[in-house]
Design a protein around this motif. Structure first.
Motif, short mmCIF file in Angstrom:
data_model
loop_
_atom_site.label_atom_id
_atom_site.label_comp_id
_atom_site.label_asym_id
_atom_site.label_seq_id
_atom_site.Cartn_x
_atom_site.Cartn_y
_atom_site.Cartn_z
N LYS A 294 0.83 -1.21 0.00
CA LYS A 294 0.00 0.00 0.00
C LYS A 294 0.86 1.26 0.00
CE LYS A 294 -4.32 -1.46 2.31
NZ LYS A 294 -4.11 -2.91 2.47
N LEU A 295 1.84 1.29 0.90
CA LEU A 295 2.70 2.47 1.01
C LEU A 295 3.52 2.67 -0.27
CD1 LEU A 295 3.92 2.09 4.70
CD2 LEU A 295 2.32 3.80 3.79
N ALA A 296 4.01 1.58 -0.84
CA ALA A 296 4.77 1.69 -2.10
C ALA A 296 3.89 2.22 -3.22
CB ALA A 296 5.36 0.32 -2.47
N LEU A 297 2.66 1.74 -3.26
CA LEU A 297 1.73 2.21 -4.29
C LEU A 297 1.44 3.70 -4.12
CD1 LEU A 297 -0.35 1.85 -6.56
CD2 LEU A 297 -2.01 1.20 -4.80
N LEU A 298 1.13 4.12 -2.90
CA LEU A 298 0.83 5.52 -2.65
C LEU A 298 2.02 6.41 -3.02
CD1 LEU A 298 -1.06 5.15 0.74
CD2 LEU A 298 -2.06 5.91 -1.42
N TRP A 299 3.21 5.96 -2.67
CA TRP A 299 4.41 6.74 -3.00
C TRP A 299 4.58 6.87 -4.51
CZ3 TRP A 299 7.79 10.04 -1.13
CH2 TRP A 299 8.99 10.25 -1.82
N SER A 300 4.46 5.75 -5.23
CA SER A 300 4.65 5.79 -6.68
C SER A 300 3.57 6.62 -7.37
CB SER A 300 4.69 4.38 -7.26
OG SER A 300 3.41 3.76 -7.17
N ALA A 301 2.35 6.54 -6.84
CA ALA A 301 1.24 7.28 -7.46
C ALA A 301 1.42 8.78 -7.31
CB ALA A 301 -0.09 6.85 -6.84
N VAL A 302 1.86 9.20 -6.12
CA VAL A 302 2.10 10.64 -5.90
C VAL A 302 3.34 11.10 -6.66
CG1 VAL A 302 2.67 12.38 -4.15
CG2 VAL A 302 0.92 10.65 -3.67
N ALA A 303 4.41 10.30 -6.63
CA ALA A 303 5.65 10.68 -7.30
C ALA A 303 5.47 10.83 -8.80
CB ALA A 303 6.73 9.64 -7.00
N SER A 304 4.60 9.99 -9.38
CA SER A 304 4.33 10.07 -10.82
C SER A 304 3.34 11.16 -11.18
CB SER A 304 3.81 8.72 -11.33
OG SER A 304 2.57 8.40 -10.70
N LYS A 305 2.78 11.82 -10.17
CA LYS A 305 1.78 12.88 -10.34
C LYS A 305 0.48 12.36 -10.93
CE LYS A 305 5.19 16.60 -10.58
NZ LYS A 305 5.69 17.79 -11.32
N HIS A 306 0.24 11.08 -10.76
CA HIS A 306 -1.04 10.49 -11.15
C HIS A 306 -2.10 10.70 -10.08
CE1 HIS A 306 1.15 7.41 -13.95
NE2 HIS A 306 1.11 8.61 -14.46
N VAL A 307 -1.66 10.88 -8.85
CA VAL A 307 -2.56 11.02 -7.70
C VAL A 307 -2.07 12.21 -6.87
CG1 VAL A 307 -3.41 9.92 -5.59
CG2 VAL A 307 -3.10 8.56 -7.67
#
Length: 327
Positions: A294-307
């Motif tokens: 979950k934490l890895a997903l949230l990090w990647s989603a924010v870092a990619s500016k998708h979320v």
């Protein structure tokens, strides 16, 4: 996929409720003038059936492709779109959703329909304007994102999209959750994403009109603590019957995480054949499990500016609160 999906008959499903008559006239005319003309337009009047029927007939002067359907019970925005989709005929190859107050460019359908040969849903960009035509943004800047990121933050606007008619067997009925996150665009987009995909085209295909009467508009991603707390209390009163701590807790649990979990569990039940595609989503919404993922997903989603960061934080808070309540 048969070529008829991209070139044949389809249905435009328009939800109407107390429309601004000037904007409604312009939208009807823009649909009538599409370069792809093999369609029927079903207009679901959520109240005021006779008035809307008379207006459509006067505006379109006997164009038999347009039909108004009306019912005694008012269902609201979410239920009205569900109701009009329930009336899409079996011989339609594709479906397009329409709001009552936007403006479609003449080649919108012609631009998007060919993508249905490969994808379950295709959506475009829009120019964001006021009701008087002032340009607020040159593009909605929707992005192609993986299903896990789409689950966290919606990139699909129904009024910009077309999808294959066979997707309705998964879409209907809409899932229910008493929360402002309940959103037909997000649900339809996720259904498409785990089927043959939801694809965002860069073309500007319409004007997206923003005004005081919008039920849903372009999201405001800024965070202001005082305003957010006021909004939370208002949502508690509207959806949970009060603004006490228990009601606000339930609102926070459902805002992002609860709605995401609701959608994924509905998809699991309705489409067991999609289990491989759903497994990553099931891990995201499993309460009390897979925290590292979950934490890895949230990090990647924010870092990619998708979320956006507020969306990710709201989802994380809901996941934590749900896990604590289950203990």
């Amino acid at each position: 996929m048969n070529d008829s999906v991209q070139s044949g008959f389809g249905v435009i499903a328009l939800a109407a409720y107390r429309p601004d008559w000037t904007l409604f006239r312009r939208q009807l005319q823009s649909i009538r003038d599409q370069s792809h003309h093999d369609f029927s337009c079903l207009i679901s009047a959520d109240g005021g059936h006779d008035e809307i029927t008379a207006f459509v007939e006067k505006t379109l002067k006997g164009d038999t492709r347009f039909k108004v359907i009306g019912f005694g019970e008012r269902l609201g925005f979410y239920g009205n779109f569900e109701r009009v989709l329930e009336h899409v005929p079996a011989d339609a190859n594709w479906v397009a959703l329409s709001d009552q107050d936007d403006y479609w460019y003449p080649d919108k359908l012609e631009t998007l329909l060919p993508y249905l040969k490969q994808y379950s849903l295709a959506t475009g960009q829009a120019r964001v304007v006021t009701e008087t035509g002032t340009v607020l943004a040159e593009s909605t800047n929707r992005q192609n994102v993986p299903p896990t990121h789409l689950l966290l933050d919606n990139q699909i606007t129904g009024g910009l999209s077309v999808f294959r008619r066979d997707l309705l067997s998964t879409i209907l009925p809409f899932p229910r959750l008493s929360n402002p996150s309940e959103n037909h665009d997000h649900w339809i987009g996720l259904c498409a994403a785990v089927a043959d995909g939801a694809y965002v085209v860069d073309n500007i295909v319409q004007d997206y009109v923003q005004h005081g009467g919008n039920v849903l508009g372009e999201p405001d991603r800024t965070f202001i603590l005082g305003r957010s707390m006021d909004n939370l209390r208002n949502m508690g009163r509207r959806y949970e019957g009060g603004a006490n701590s228990s009601a606000l807790l339930r609102v926070m649990m459902n805002m992002k995480y609860g709605w995401s979990r609701c959608m994924v569990l509905e998809l699991q039940e309705r489409s067991p054949h999609l289990s491989p595609a759903l497994q990553p989503l099931l891990e995201v919404v499993a309460p009390g499990k897979y925290w590292a993922k979950k934490l890895a997903l949230l990090w990647s989603a924010v870092a990619s500016k998708h979320v956006s960061l507020p969306s990710a934080a709201t989802f994380a808070a809901g996941a934590v609160l749900t896990s604590l309540r289950r203990r």
